[in-house]
Every structure is written in C-alpha cells, then in structure tokens.
Design a protein around this motif. Structure first.
Motif, PDB file in Angstrom:
ATOM      1  N   ASP A  86      42.756  46.405  37.416  1.00 47.97           N
ATOM      2  CA  ASP A  86      43.044  44.970  37.495  1.00 47.97           C
ATOM      3  C   ASP A  86      41.716  44.216  37.400  1.00 47.97           C
ATOM      4  O   ASP A  86      40.895  44.273  38.309  1.00 47.97           O
ATOM      5  CB  ASP A  86      43.751  44.642  38.811  1.00 47.97           C
ATOM      6  CG  ASP A  86      44.211  43.187  38.862  1.00 47.97           C
ATOM      7  OD1 ASP A  86      44.100  42.500  37.830  1.00 47.97           O
ATOM      8  OD2 ASP A  86      44.674  42.740  39.929  1.00 47.97           O
ATOM      9  N   MET A  87      41.508  43.520  36.271  1.00 42.46           N
ATOM     10  CA  MET A  87      40.251  42.806  36.040  1.00 42.46           C
ATOM     11  C   MET A  87      40.411  41.302  36.030  1.00 42.46           C
ATOM     12  O   MET A  87      39.440  40.580  35.776  1.00 42.46           O
ATOM     13  CB  MET A  87      39.642  43.252  34.692  1.00 42.46           C
ATOM     14  CG  MET A  87      39.383  44.731  34.596  1.00 42.46           C
ATOM     15  SD  MET A  87      38.723  45.203  32.994  1.00 42.46           S
ATOM     16  CE  MET A  87      38.656  46.983  33.186  1.00 42.46           C
ATOM     17  N   GLU A  88      41.602  40.800  36.279  1.00 42.83           N
ATOM     18  CA  GLU A  88      41.841  39.372  36.149  1.00 42.83           C
ATOM     19  C   GLU A  88      42.257  38.698  37.447  1.00 42.83           C
ATOM     20  O   GLU A  88      42.455  37.493  37.470  1.00 42.83           O
ATOM     21  CB  GLU A  88      42.923  39.126  35.083  1.00 42.83           C
ATOM     22  CG  GLU A  88      42.540  39.629  33.703  1.00 42.83           C
ATOM     23  CD  GLU A  88      43.640  39.415  32.685  1.00 42.83           C
ATOM     24  OE1 GLU A  88      44.727  38.958  33.101  1.00 42.83           O
ATOM     25  OE2 GLU A  88      43.415  39.709  31.500  1.00 42.83           O
ATOM     26  N   SER A  89      42.416  39.445  38.521  1.00 41.94           N
ATOM     27  CA  SER A  89      42.814  38.851  39.793  1.00 41.94           C
ATOM     28  C   SER A  89      41.740  39.111  40.838  1.00 41.94           C
ATOM     29  O   SER A  89      40.837  39.937  40.636  1.00 41.94           O
ATOM     30  CB  SER A  89      44.157  39.437  40.263  1.00 41.94           C
ATOM     31  OG  SER A  89      44.047  40.830  40.484  1.00 41.94           O
ATOM     32  N   LEU A 128      35.456  36.471  42.920  1.00 39.00           N
ATOM     33  CA  LEU A 128      34.361  36.738  41.988  1.00 39.00           C
ATOM     34  C   LEU A 128      33.766  38.129  42.223  1.00 39.00           C
ATOM     35  O   LEU A 128      33.483  38.860  41.266  1.00 39.00           O
ATOM     36  CB  LEU A 128      33.280  35.667  42.147  1.00 39.00           C
ATOM     37  CG  LEU A 128      32.036  35.800  41.252  1.00 39.00           C
ATOM     38  CD1 LEU A 128      32.441  35.722  39.784  1.00 39.00           C
ATOM     39  CD2 LEU A 128      31.014  34.734  41.589  1.00 39.00           C
ATOM     40  N   VAL A 129      33.598  38.494  43.497  1.00 39.85           N
ATOM     41  CA  VAL A 129      33.010  39.805  43.817  1.00 39.85           C
ATOM     42  C   VAL A 129      33.923  40.929  43.339  1.00 39.85           C
ATOM     43  O   VAL A 129      33.463  41.939  42.786  1.00 39.85           O
ATOM     44  CB  VAL A 129      32.750  39.918  45.327  1.00 39.85           C
ATOM     45  CG1 VAL A 129      32.196  41.300  45.669  1.00 39.85           C
ATOM     46  CG2 VAL A 129      31.778  38.832  45.786  1.00 39.85           C
ATOM     47  N   GLN A 130      35.222  40.759  43.523  1.00 40.19           N
ATOM     48  CA  GLN A 130      36.170  41.795  43.098  1.00 40.19           C
ATOM     49  C   GLN A 130      36.176  41.941  41.574  1.00 40.19           C
ATOM     50  O   GLN A 130      36.284  43.057  41.053  1.00 40.19           O
ATOM     51  CB  GLN A 130      37.567  41.456  43.602  1.00 40.19           C
ATOM     52  CG  GLN A 130      37.726  41.585  45.115  1.00 40.19           C
ATOM     53  CD  GLN A 130      39.119  41.234  45.579  1.00 40.19           C
ATOM     54  OE1 GLN A 130      39.871  40.574  44.866  1.00 40.19           O
ATOM     55  NE2 GLN A 130      39.474  41.677  46.787  1.00 40.19           N
ATOM     56  N   ARG A 131      36.067  40.823  40.876  1.00 39.62           N
ATOM     57  CA  ARG A 131      36.053  40.901  39.413  1.00 39.62           C
ATOM     58  C   ARG A 131      34.786  41.581  38.912  1.00 39.62           C
ATOM     59  O   ARG A 131      34.812  42.325  37.919  1.00 39.62           O
ATOM     60  CB  ARG A 131      36.170  39.498  38.816  1.00 39.62           C
ATOM     61  CG  ARG A 131      37.519  38.841  39.056  1.00 39.62           C
ATOM     62  CD  ARG A 131      37.656  37.589  38.239  1.00 39.62           C
ATOM     63  NE  ARG A 131      38.960  36.966  38.448  1.00 39.62           N
ATOM     64  CZ  ARG A 131      39.414  35.922  37.740  1.00 39.62           C
ATOM     65  NH1 ARG A 131      38.658  35.386  36.799  1.00 39.62           N
ATOM     66  NH2 ARG A 131      40.606  35.421  37.985  1.00 39.62           N
ATOM     67  N   ILE A 132      33.665  41.313  39.583  1.00 43.92           N
ATOM     68  CA  ILE A 132      32.414  41.967  39.186  1.00 43.92           C
ATOM     69  C   ILE A 132      32.507  43.479  39.423  1.00 43.92           C
ATOM     70  O   ILE A 132      32.077  44.286  38.589  1.00 43.92           O
ATOM     71  CB  ILE A 132      31.230  41.364  39.961  1.00 43.92           C
ATOM     72  CG1 ILE A 132      31.024  39.897  39.538  1.00 43.92           C
ATOM     73  CG2 ILE A 132      29.958  42.161  39.717  1.00 43.92           C
ATOM     74  CD1 ILE A 132      29.943  39.184  40.312  1.00 43.92           C
ATOM     75  N   LYS A 133      33.081  43.870  40.566  1.00 41.72           N
ATOM     76  CA  LYS A 133      33.255  45.299  40.849  1.00 41.72           C
ATOM     77  C   LYS A 133      34.200  45.953  39.843  1.00 41.72           C
ATOM     78  O   LYS A 133      34.018  47.129  39.491  1.00 41.72           O
ATOM     79  CB  LYS A 133      33.794  45.480  42.264  1.00 41.72           C
ATOM     80  CG  LYS A 133      32.791  45.166  43.360  1.00 41.72           C
ATOM     81  CD  LYS A 133      33.397  45.425  44.732  1.00 41.72           C
ATOM     82  CE  LYS A 133      32.383  45.146  45.836  1.00 41.72           C
ATOM     83  NZ  LYS A 133      32.962  45.382  47.190  1.00 41.72           N
ATOM     84  N   ALA A 134      35.202  45.178  39.366  1.00 44.38           N
ATOM     85  CA  ALA A 134      36.152  45.734  38.400  1.00 44.38           C
ATOM     86  C   ALA A 134      35.502  45.993  37.043  1.00 44.38           C
ATOM     87  O   ALA A 134      36.033  46.774  36.236  1.00 44.38           O
ATOM     88  CB  ALA A 134      37.339  44.784  38.236  1.00 44.38           C
TER      89      ALA A 134
END
Length: 272
Positions: free
Chosen positions: A187-190, A193-199
C-alpha cells in the motif's frame, strides 16, 4: 504519473526539425531559453512563444506528447501562479487581511506561468527531434575547443547523453517495480508522509540494483567493443550545415532583432 515524464525520449519522424543539425538545435534551445527569460513585456514574450510553437509545428510530433510533457510540472505551474498573484503593487481588486490581489499581480502570475510552460516545450522539441547519438555528437563538437585545455570533452558528452537516455529507462523500471509491489499487496497511497516514505523502500532497493546492473552491462558492452574514449575515433555521419539549417539560423536572427526592438521600443508594455 511516471509514464507522463517524457524527458530524454526521442520520437522518430521525417521533419525539418529532425533533419536540422543537432548543434544548431542545441544552440537554439539555449537561445530560446535566454529569450524567454529576457522578455520584459507580453509582446516580446509572445514573440518567444510564437517561435517555440513554430518549432513544435515543424517537428511534426503529435501535440499530445508535448501536453504529456507538461503534466508532471502542472503542480509547479499552478503553485507558482498562485504565489505570484499576491505579489503586485497597485489598487487591490480583492483583499482579505494582508492578502491582496492586484492587476499587476495577475499579469505577473500569467507572465511567469507562460514562461515556465514555454521552457518545457522548448526542451521537449530538442529531445523529441534529436536522438541520443546526435546529441552526443553535438555536445562533443560544441565543446571541442575545450579539448585543447585537456578537458575530456568526448567522455563528458558521452556521460551526459547516457544519463539523459537512462531517465526514461529508469522511470519505466520504477513503474514496473511499483506495479509488482502493489500486486503483492503493498500500500503506497494511504497513510501519513512517514508511512508513504517507508512504503517506497521496497521500490528503491530493487531500483538501485537494476540501475547498477544496467550500468555494469553497459560498461561490459562498451569494453567488448574496444571503447577507449574519443581518441582516434571517427564519425560515421559527419555533421554539416545544410540549406534548411541556414534558413533556421536566419529566422533566429530575425526573431532576435524583433525581440530586442519590442523590449526597447515598447517600455509602456512592461509589467508594473
């Protein structure tokens, strides 16, 4: 979004711009960029824009490709336009607190937005009509005087062209990796900001591995073909100016004269 980035892509066609000398196209691109940044009023800017659209028409490249090249910078254009709306002197047309919109701000916003769009179009004309090989030859020939100062001109031109050529390849590879990771449930769209960078970590690692593998394969292929730089190398196609090139050069000279006249003779049309 990645598929919309057209930097470094070449569109083969039979057109006056494709037949033009790559050295001339490279110099004209710099010339048009200087022209756009030197525009002091809308009339001189319109002349630069018209000259760019003449190149777009002569390239015989589908206009949808030029629109596609503008999509990645659409946010930058809008963001810059909104910022410049609030910078302008004069009687405010609308005001809320310290924010105000003036006629000068609107004109300045439109001026800057047109300038950014035309710069992208000018660079797109160059890349759409010039193959990487032609671009390498053009850069090398233009920088040839520096070879007397022991500057590795050929290697520098080759490095720039390879970097430009690898842009669409790496973007295509990134798109494939992201699609593969999404198919595996990533999941790269939810999230924040930190979670998206980790994704993005599962995308960046295979992308770097693929990039180094491509670089290694390219180096191996160049070594197997006995590539040792530009020393002693000859050209299969020698660059020469033709009749069309001289006509394009003459049109650039006329455009420069008209541009200077519009900038100097119409001070009342300058932005205020």
């Amino acid at each position: 979004m990645l598929s919309d980035i057209t930097l470094g892509q070449y569109f083969p066609a039979k057109s006056p711009m494709h037949r033009a000398d790559p050295r001339l196209k490279l110099c004209l691109t710099v010339f048009v960029i200087v022209l756009i940044f030197s525009a002091a009023n809308f009339l001189s800017l319109a002349l630069g824009v018209g000259y760019i659209f003449l190149g777009v028409a002569l390239s015989r490249t589908p206009f949808k490709l030029y629109l596609k090249s503008l999509k990645p910078i659409l946010f930058i254009v809008v963001f810059t336009a909104v910022l410049n709306v609030f910078y302008g002197a004069g009687e405010p047309l609308w005001q809320w607190g310290f924010l105000k919109i003036t006629k000068a701000g609107l004109l300045n916003s439109a001026f800057v937005s047109i300038r950014i769009v035309t710069l992208i179009l000018a660079s797109s004309v160059l890349t759409f009509t010039t193959s990487p090989t032609q671009l390498t030859d053009a850069i090398e020939r233009l920088l040839k005087p520096l070879a007397k100062l022991r500057v590795p001109v050929h290697e520098f031109a080759m490095m720039m062209t390879i970097a430009l050529r690898f842009v669409p390849l790496l973007l295509e590879e990134t798109d494939k990796i992201m699609s593969a990771q999404k198919a595996r449930g990533a999941d790269m769209e939810s999230g924040g900001l930190v979670q998206r960078i980790k994704a993005l970590v599962p995308v960046l690692i295979p992308l770097f591995i693929s990039a180094f593998r491509r670089a290694f394969d390219l180096a191996t292929a160049m070594e197997s073909r006995c590539y040792h730089g530009g020393e002693g190398r000859t050209k299969m196609k020698v660059l020469r100016f033709g009749h069309e090139d001289w006509l394009i050069l003459a049109s650039a000279a006329l455009a420069l004269g008209a541009f200077i006249a519009l900038n100097l003779a119409l001070p009342g049309a300058k932005l205020r």
